[in-house]
Design an enzyme around this catalytic site. Structure first.
Site, short mmCIF file in Angstrom:
data_model
loop_
_atom_site.label_atom_id
_atom_site.label_comp_id
_atom_site.label_asym_id
_atom_site.label_seq_id
_atom_site.Cartn_x
_atom_site.Cartn_y
_atom_site.Cartn_z
N TYR A 53 41.77 38.20 48.55
CA TYR A 53 41.19 39.42 49.10
C TYR A 53 39.99 39.79 48.26
CZ TYR A 53 40.76 44.32 50.58
OH TYR A 53 40.29 45.53 51.07
N ASP A 109 35.53 36.38 41.77
CA ASP A 109 35.86 37.78 42.03
C ASP A 109 36.88 38.21 40.98
OD1 ASP A 109 36.99 39.71 44.92
OD2 ASP A 109 36.86 40.20 42.79
N LYS A 144 37.23 48.35 39.29
CA LYS A 144 38.45 48.89 38.68
C LYS A 144 38.26 49.33 37.22
CE LYS A 144 41.19 46.28 42.01
NZ LYS A 144 41.93 47.21 42.86
#
Ligand code: KE4
Length: 428
Positions: free
Chosen positions: A144, A239, A267
């Site tokens: 994802y 990623d 994050k």
């Protein structure tokens, strides 16, 4: 457990916000029941509006490696706010954060900040397409990378949780430009590259996939991706939105020694405020406006409060040489304890852990890829989730997410969690 006020709020929220949530996984659809509404959080703990207290292993899905309302972060954000909320003009905090990020990630000669991981990935893909003049992207099933259209093809996380690997609203003509292959499958990668020679702009990968639960690259797989993409003029994008500053200061690339061309972060670098970042080789990054032809922009990119939160978070981590050793050891104690009580209760789980990230698949075999992860008993996971909630422990409300331990978690929290798990496993 008292849930009245959360339930009232949820009823109101559903009238105004689709599904009552601002991000799908929060709706608890994967585990059943209704979400609670948080009143406040501090350290390793959350308190909901009904006064229930939980040990938190979601940590806002990864950003809060220092725990909730870490003093250094609150102090930095408060001070920054007093000097203004946003300027839309450069500020010192963004230069400081850029320095810290590029210090930790030697592959990132330059970096640009945005407001989410999705925006970082979307921008990195456009940059790779602009740099190579090619259109196709190769990704891996179950990985994802946020909800940019090109990435919602056989995605993980919420898309997987909802069993909708492909999202409505993504034009078929666009989806055709996204190729997906199984993770860890070298032959599939080589076949796809041979089929689309000189058409693939980038390969994007979660170097440790953590959005279908968590599993690991086979030895040499990341090195294979590096070698193969370099040989074909393909931009390799890691990623590391989850793994950056999480599994190590320099993310997975520090652990494996593979240097991607571009890296996406998010994050932790925002300390809980909205931030994403993408960066890499200067020759690629300098294709970005205002230097080059690849346009990318954002009103709140480099926002002073978000930058200050990120600086405070990273400076705290950098100031403690033993930061990761202590955090990872505590996580290992948690995982070993949970595995032990699961076995004692006769419950088969397949556990994965790296650093302070963990996942307990309700599956009796090894989980090595998306296909095996999907064979988990999600109904049993849902029952376990609620049994733990009843005992004051909040885990991810989906089998296909991971758990995070923060520096604010204590050995007491871990012991309490293992005792709760002992009872919860027995109740299944
Ligand atoms: P955001 O746009 O949510 O900041 O980041 C997207 C993203 C990109 N790359 C990776 C590897 C990610 O894990 C994410 C987002 N992670 C999910 C949790 N697995 C966010 C939680 C949610 O969607 O509510």
């Amino acid at each position: 457990m008292k849930h009245d006020i959360s339930s009232t709020l949820f009823a109101e929220a559903q009238k105004l916000i689709p599904g009552g949530v601002n991000s799908p996984v929060r709706a608890f659809r994967a585990v059943g029941g209704e979400p609670f509404f948080v009143q406040r959080a501090k350290g390793s703990r959350l308190w909901d509006v009904d006064g229930n207290e939980f040990i938190d292993y979601v940590g806002s899905w990864g950003p809060l490696i220092l725990g909730h309302a870490a003093a250094a972060v609150v102090k930095a954000v408060t001070a920054a706010a007093r000097d203004g909320m946003s300027f839309g003009i450069p500020n010192p905090h963004e230069v400081r954060l850029a320095g810290l990020v590029c210090e930790a990630f030697p592959s990132m000669q330059k970096v640009r900040f945005v407001s989410s991981g999705t925006e970082a990935v979307m921008s990195a893909l456009r940059l790779a397409r602009g740099f190579t003049g090619r259109d196709m992207i190769l990704k891996f099933e179950g990985c994802y990378h946020g909800h940019a259209d090109s990435m919602l093809v056989k995605a993980g996380s919420g898309a997987l949780t909802f069993g909708q690997p492909d999202s409505a609203g993504v034009p078929a003509d666009l989806a055709k430009l996204t190729l997906t292959v199984p993770f860890n499958d070298r032959v599939a990668v080589e076949t796809m590259i041979a089929l689309h020679r000189n058409e693939i702009a980038a390969v994007i990968v979660e170097p440790i996939p953590a959005n279908a639960g968590m599993y690991f690259p086979k030895p040499g797989f990341l090195e294979f991706l590096r070698k193969t993409t370099a040989a074909h003029g393909i931009v390799l994008i890691f990623d590391e939105v989850i793994t950056g500053f999480r599994v190590a200061k320099g993310g997975v690339q520090e652990l494996c020694g593979v240097r991607p061309d571009l890296t996406c972060l998010g994050k932790i670098i925002g300390g809980g405020l909205p931030v994403g970042a993408f960066g890499g080789q200067a020759q690629i990054m300098d294709q970005l406006a205002p230097l080059g032809p690849v346009y990318q922009a954002g009103t709140l990119s480099g926002n002073p409060l978000a930058m200050a939160a990120g600086v405070a978070t990273l400076e705290t981590i950098f100031s403690k040489p033993e930061f990761y050793k202590a955090l990872n050891q505590l996580t290992t104690e948690l995982c070993e304890g949970m595995a032990s009580v699961a076995e004692a209760a006769g419950i088969e789980i397949s556990q994965s852990q790296i650093g302070s990230v963990f996942c307990n698949f309700f599956f009796d075999g090894p989980v090595t890829d998306y296909a095996s992860a999907k064979r988990s008993d999600t109904a049993r996971y849902g029952r376990f989730f609620h049994a733990m909630m009843e005992r004051g422990v909040y885990l991810a409300p989906s089998q296909f997410e991971v758990g995070f331990v923060s520096a604010a978690h204590t050995p007491g929290d871990i012991g309490e969690t293992i005792r709760a798990a002992e009872q919860a496993f027995k109740s299944l």
